[in-house]
Scaffold this motif. Structure first.
Motif, PDB file in Angstrom:
ATOM      1  N   ALA A  71       0.800  -1.233   0.000  1.00 54.28           N
ATOM      2  CA  ALA A  71       0.000   0.000   0.000  1.00 54.28           C
ATOM      3  C   ALA A  71       0.833   1.282   0.000  1.00 54.28           C
ATOM      4  O   ALA A  71       0.511   2.241  -0.696  1.00 54.28           O
ATOM      5  CB  ALA A  71      -0.940  -0.014   1.205  1.00 54.28           C
ATOM      6  N   ALA A  72       1.903   1.323   0.779  1.00 59.48           N
ATOM      7  CA  ALA A  72       2.653   2.581   0.897  1.00 59.48           C
ATOM      8  C   ALA A  72       3.790   2.672  -0.109  1.00 59.48           C
ATOM      9  O   ALA A  72       4.486   3.685  -0.176  1.00 59.48           O
ATOM     10  CB  ALA A  72       3.193   2.733   2.320  1.00 59.48           C
ATOM     11  N   GLY A  73       3.985   1.622  -0.876  1.00 61.69           N
ATOM     12  CA  GLY A  73       5.065   1.625  -1.875  1.00 61.69           C
ATOM     13  C   GLY A  73       5.959   0.410  -1.701  1.00 61.69           C
ATOM     14  O   GLY A  73       5.977  -0.209  -0.626  1.00 61.69           O
ATOM     15  N   LEU A  74       6.698   0.057  -2.755  1.00 74.28           N
ATOM     16  CA  LEU A  74       7.614  -1.086  -2.681  1.00 74.28           C
ATOM     17  C   LEU A  74       8.681  -0.811  -1.624  1.00 74.28           C
ATOM     18  O   LEU A  74       9.183   0.323  -1.536  1.00 74.28           O
ATOM     19  CB  LEU A  74       8.317  -1.281  -4.034  1.00 74.28           C
ATOM     20  N   PRO A  75       9.077  -1.830  -0.837  1.00 79.65           N
ATOM     21  CA  PRO A  75      10.139  -1.598   0.153  1.00 79.65           C
ATOM     22  C   PRO A  75      11.388  -0.977  -0.481  1.00 79.65           C
ATOM     23  O   PRO A  75      11.980  -0.053   0.084  1.00 79.65           O
ATOM     24  CB  PRO A  75      10.420  -3.005   0.696  1.00 79.65           C
ATOM     25  N   ALA A  76      11.789  -1.464  -1.664  1.00 79.95           N
ATOM     26  CA  ALA A  76      13.001  -0.920  -2.295  1.00 79.95           C
ATOM     27  C   ALA A  76      12.829   0.562  -2.621  1.00 79.95           C
ATOM     28  O   ALA A  76      13.772   1.350  -2.527  1.00 79.95           O
ATOM     29  CB  ALA A  76      13.328  -1.703  -3.567  1.00 79.95           C
ATOM     30  N   PHE A  77      11.610   0.935  -2.996  1.00 80.71           N
ATOM     31  CA  PHE A  77      11.342   2.350  -3.316  1.00 80.71           C
ATOM     32  C   PHE A  77      11.403   3.203  -2.048  1.00 80.71           C
ATOM     33  O   PHE A  77      12.057   4.249  -2.012  1.00 80.71           O
ATOM     34  CB  PHE A  77       9.959   2.481  -3.977  1.00 80.71           C
ATOM     35  N   ARG A  78      10.749   2.736  -1.003  1.00 81.71           N
ATOM     36  CA  ARG A  78      10.713   3.531   0.238  1.00 81.71           C
ATOM     37  C   ARG A  78      12.115   3.663   0.818  1.00 81.71           C
ATOM     38  O   ARG A  78      12.502   4.717   1.331  1.00 81.71           O
ATOM     39  CB  ARG A  78       9.755   2.896   1.239  1.00 81.71           C
ATOM     40  N   GLU A  79      12.890   2.572   0.717  1.00 86.01           N
ATOM     41  CA  GLU A  79      14.267   2.629   1.239  1.00 86.01           C
ATOM     42  C   GLU A  79      15.124   3.576   0.414  1.00 86.01           C
ATOM     43  O   GLU A  79      15.893   4.377   0.955  1.00 86.01           O
ATOM     44  CB  GLU A  79      14.881   1.226   1.257  1.00 86.01           C
ATOM     45  N   ALA A  80      14.993   3.510  -0.919  1.00 89.06           N
ATOM     46  CA  ALA A  80      15.799   4.392  -1.780  1.00 89.06           C
ATOM     47  C   ALA A  80      15.435   5.856  -1.519  1.00 89.06           C
ATOM     48  O   ALA A  80      16.309   6.734  -1.477  1.00 89.06           O
ATOM     49  CB  ALA A  80      15.587   4.033  -3.245  1.00 89.06           C
ATOM     50  N   CYS A  81      14.147   6.128  -1.333  1.00 86.00           N
ATOM     51  CA  CYS A  81      13.730   7.517  -1.066  1.00 86.00           C
ATOM     52  C   CYS A  81      14.209   7.989   0.301  1.00 86.00           C
ATOM     53  O   CYS A  81      14.577   9.161   0.471  1.00 86.00           O
ATOM     54  CB  CYS A  81      12.210   7.655  -1.177  1.00 86.00           C
ATOM     55  N   ALA A  82      14.193   7.086   1.285  1.00 86.53           N
ATOM     56  CA  ALA A  82      14.681   7.462   2.624  1.00 86.53           C
ATOM     57  C   ALA A  82      16.178   7.806   2.557  1.00 86.53           C
ATOM     58  O   ALA A  82      16.634   8.774   3.166  1.00 86.53           O
ATOM     59  CB  ALA A  82      14.424   6.330   3.616  1.00 86.53           C
ATOM     60  N   ARG A  83      16.931   7.028   1.792  1.00 83.91           N
ATOM     61  CA  ARG A  83      18.380   7.325   1.628  1.00 83.91           C
ATOM     62  C   ARG A  83      18.560   8.656   0.907  1.00 83.91           C
ATOM     63  O   ARG A  83      19.412   9.463   1.245  1.00 83.91           O
ATOM     64  CB  ARG A  83      19.056   6.212   0.805  1.00 83.91           C
ATOM     65  N   TRP A  84      17.724   8.886  -0.091  1.00 83.33           N
ATOM     66  CA  TRP A  84      17.775  10.135  -0.871  1.00 83.33           C
ATOM     67  C   TRP A  84      17.524  11.324   0.057  1.00 83.33           C
ATOM     68  O   TRP A  84      18.238  12.327   0.019  1.00 83.33           O
ATOM     69  CB  TRP A  84      16.699  10.042  -1.942  1.00 83.33           C
ATOM     70  N   SER A  85      16.524  11.173   0.922  1.00 83.54           N
ATOM     71  CA  SER A  85      16.222  12.242   1.868  1.00 83.54           C
ATOM     72  C   SER A  85      17.397  12.454   2.826  1.00 83.54           C
ATOM     73  O   SER A  85      17.828  13.591   3.074  1.00 83.54           O
ATOM     74  CB  SER A  85      14.953  11.885   2.647  1.00 83.54           C
ATOM     75  N   THR A  86      17.930  11.346   3.334  1.00 86.69           N
ATOM     76  CA  THR A  86      18.983  11.438   4.352  1.00 86.69           C
ATOM     77  C   THR A  86      20.277  11.995   3.755  1.00 86.69           C
ATOM     78  O   THR A  86      20.865  12.935   4.287  1.00 86.69           O
ATOM     79  CB  THR A  86      19.233  10.029   4.941  1.00 86.69           C
ATOM     80  N   GLU A  87      20.691  11.401   2.610  1.00 85.09           N
ATOM     81  CA  GLU A  87      21.990  11.793   2.044  1.00 85.09           C
ATOM     82  C   GLU A  87      21.880  12.989   1.106  1.00 85.09           C
ATOM     83  O   GLU A  87      22.764  13.841   1.070  1.00 85.09           O
ATOM     84  CB  GLU A  87      22.588  10.594   1.279  1.00 85.09           C
ATOM     85  N   GLY A  88      20.799  13.074   0.356  1.00 85.11           N
ATOM     86  CA  GLY A  88      20.677  14.130  -0.650  1.00 85.11           C
ATOM     87  C   GLY A  88      20.074  15.414  -0.109  1.00 85.11           C
ATOM     88  O   GLY A  88      20.348  16.492  -0.624  1.00 85.11           O
ATOM     89  N   ARG A  89      19.242  15.313   0.909  1.00 86.68           N
ATOM     90  CA  ARG A  89      18.545  16.511   1.406  1.00 86.68           C
ATOM     91  C   ARG A  89      18.966  16.861   2.834  1.00 86.68           C
ATOM     92  O   ARG A  89      18.470  17.837   3.393  1.00 86.68           O
ATOM     93  CB  ARG A  89      17.021  16.294   1.390  1.00 86.68           C
ATOM     94  N   GLY A  90      19.777  16.000   3.440  1.00 90.07           N
ATOM     95  CA  GLY A  90      20.208  16.272   4.814  1.00 90.07           C
ATOM     96  C   GLY A  90      19.098  16.097   5.825  1.00 90.07           C
ATOM     97  O   GLY A  90      19.138  16.682   6.919  1.00 90.07           O
ATOM     98  N   VAL A  91      18.067  15.318   5.478  1.00 95.74           N
ATOM     99  CA  VAL A  91      16.940  15.099   6.384  1.00 95.74           C
ATOM    100  C   VAL A  91      16.905  13.609   6.717  1.00 95.74           C
ATOM    101  O   VAL A  91      16.403  12.797   5.933  1.00 95.74           O
ATOM    102  CB  VAL A  91      15.613  15.529   5.717  1.00 95.74           C
ATOM    103  N   ALA A  92      17.461  13.260   7.859  1.00 96.14           N
ATOM    104  CA  ALA A  92      17.563  11.838   8.224  1.00 96.14           C
ATOM    105  C   ALA A  92      16.171  11.253   8.350  1.00 96.14           C
ATOM    106  O   ALA A  92      15.327  11.788   9.082  1.00 96.14           O
ATOM    107  CB  ALA A  92      18.319  11.713   9.546  1.00 96.14           C
ATOM    108  N   CYS A  93      15.918  10.172   7.642  1.00 98.06           N
ATOM    109  CA  CYS A  93      14.612   9.512   7.794  1.00 98.06           C
ATOM    110  C   CYS A  93      14.700   8.058   7.385  1.00 98.06           C
ATOM    111  O   CYS A  93      15.591   7.656   6.634  1.00 98.06           O
ATOM    112  CB  CYS A  93      13.531  10.269   7.020  1.00 98.06           C
ATOM    113  N   GLY A  94      13.802   7.254   7.916  1.00 96.38           N
ATOM    114  CA  GLY A  94      13.724   5.840   7.563  1.00 96.38           C
ATOM    115  C   GLY A  94      12.570   5.612   6.603  1.00 96.38           C
ATOM    116  O   GLY A  94      11.735   6.505   6.404  1.00 96.38           O
ATOM    117  N   PRO A  95      12.485   4.413   6.013  1.00 93.00           N
ATOM    118  CA  PRO A  95      11.450   4.125   5.006  1.00 93.00           C
ATOM    119  C   PRO A  95      10.033   4.224   5.544  1.00 93.00           C
ATOM    120  O   PRO A  95       9.094   4.439   4.773  1.00 93.00           O
ATOM    121  CB  PRO A  95      11.768   2.686   4.579  1.00 93.00           C
TER     122      PRO A  95
END
Ligand SMILES: Cc1ncc(COP(=O)(O)O)c(C=O)c1O
Length: 408
Positions: A71-95
């Motif tokens: 429902a909330a998205g593929l695990p691989a997608f949510r994980e990749a976006c969480a890394r993008w947020s953490t490393e690319g935007r400086g906003v630490a977050c989990g999937p």
């Protein structure tokens, strides 16, 4: 392909697939215009996407399975976006804070649906992309507009408090700012965050343009400046502007916490199969995030050249005022209208010069857009040069006929 330099070949003049664009690029672009009109309209690249994205889609197609996803998205997608947020935007977050959405625009709509009740108010920039007002109004809300200088992009921060009423619930922040091309400075973000804190407002934090920022400017996320403010931020990320995946309708929202993400999923109806994002689109987005870094760097380098070319050409046109965008691939010059309304001016450019641009009309950007046009430079050097030459002819023709400049 090794490195951005090699990838630069992707954006050569002969890499614009015109025949295919005329069949497939809608939303005011090639497929929505007569064949001889150049569209510098919707912000959508004229180039094919990164090979790594095409390969990922082909691999999935070869496997032949297109099952329902979570429902909330593929695990691989949510994980990749969480890394993008953490490393690319400086906003630490989990999937657990990431919701897959069918485009940033849909993310904005879901956030407003979750946070606003009919009659509630949201403060949005003026000018800003029409999606802010559209999302608020779709939830039955009303916008109040914070003036932004359409050339310099400076926000009238001293006006913020005067816009608050007992119904104000939400602050919309667009950073980088379409159409003006401004990248917000840290002190401005601090002021916006403090304002939201003072009035207990949630923040619709649209960062779909954050990957398109030109040196020496630097993107800073509002969700990274202050921990308390981060708890108010619903950050919208996209794949249309950076990786050219607009037609795949995919984006994500980073919610303030896991519970917020669950609530948003409900508002988006992804907990039933009435909502949700095509798994193929999520797979393409993951491939882009994980493998298209060189391609993105080359895209940005191409865009920087395009920006400089466009600004020089615009600045040489009679009566036209322009500032180089710090981010985005939108330009928002002030153009003498000689008494014509914004839609009439644009229609005249289309009819006589065979050039399509977006009018500085309230329905697109708010009343603060008066006297301006929006054009994009996400195409080849050759097409941009010809498009700007058509604009020059249109501006000069009007100046020749019109005499006095009456704005807008
Ligand atoms: C500021 C802003 N937000 C959101 C969007 C929508 O992006 P998407 O294609 O992911 O829906 C756009 C597209 O132009 C935009 O400029």
């Amino acid at each position: 392909m090794s490195g951005a330099e090699g990838a630069g070949g992707f954006f050569a003049n002969d890499q614009v697939p015109l025949e295919a664009l005329r069949r497939q690029a809608f939303n005011l672009r090639w497929a929505s215009q007569p064949d001889d009109v150049i569209p510098l309209t919707a912000a959508d690249p004229d180039f094919a996407v990164a090979p790594v994205v095409r390969e990922a889609i082909a691999r999935q197609a070869a496997e032949g399975l297109f099952c329902y996803g979570p429902a909330a998205g593929l695990p691989a997608f949510r994980e990749a976006c969480a890394r993008w947020s953490t490393e690319g935007r400086g906003v630490a977050c989990g999937p657990e804070r990431v919701l897959a959405v069918d485009g940033a625009a849909a993310g904005m709509r879901h956030i407003c649906r979750l946070l606003l009740r009919p009659g509630d108010e949201a403060i949005v920039f003026d000018p800003v992309d029409f999606l802010f007002a559209a999302a608020v109004e779709a939830a039955g809300g009303r916008v109040r507009r914070l003036p932004v200088d359409p050339l310099s992009g400076e926000l009238a921060l001293d006006r913020l408090d005067s816009l608050v009423t007992p119904r104000t619930r939400l602050l919309g922040v667009c950073n980088p700012l379409n159409p003006v091309g401004r990248v917000l400075r840290e002190p401005e973000l601090v002021a916006l965050g403090a304002f939201a804190e003072r009035h207990n407002l949630a923040i619709l934090n649209d960062e779909v343009w954050a990957d398109i920022v030109f040196a020496p400017h630097r993107f800073v996320s509002l969700a990274a400046v202050d921990g308390a403010v981060a708890k108010r931020c619903w950050s919208v990320q996209g794949f249309s502007k950076n990786y050219g995946l607009a037609g795949l309708r995919v984006g994500c929202v980073v919610a303030p916490d896991a519970a917020g993400c669950t609530a948003l999923a409900q508002a988006a109806l992804t907990d039933t199969t009435m909502g949700g994002v095509a798994t193929l689109s999520q797979i393409a987005a993951v491939a882009a995030l994980e493998g298209a870094g060189d391609w993105l760097a080359a895209w940005l380098a191409h865009l920087q050249g395009q920006r400089d070319r466009a600004v020089a050409a615009l600045a040489a046109m009679p009566g036209v005022l322009v500032r180089p965008p710090e981010g985005t691939y939108t330009l928002f010059p002030r153009v003498p209208h000689h008494g014509l309304g914004p839609e009439a001016l644009v229609e005249r450019l289309r009819q006589r010069q065979r050039l399509a641009v977006v009018p500085g009309a309230p329905r697109w950007f708010g009343p603060g857009a008066a006297g301006h046009l929006r054009l994009v430079f996400s195409t080849s050097e050759a097409i941009l040069t010809e498009g700007l030459e058509r604009l020059r002819r249109g501006v000069e023709e009007l100046a020749g006929e019109g005499g006095e400049t009456v704005g807008p």
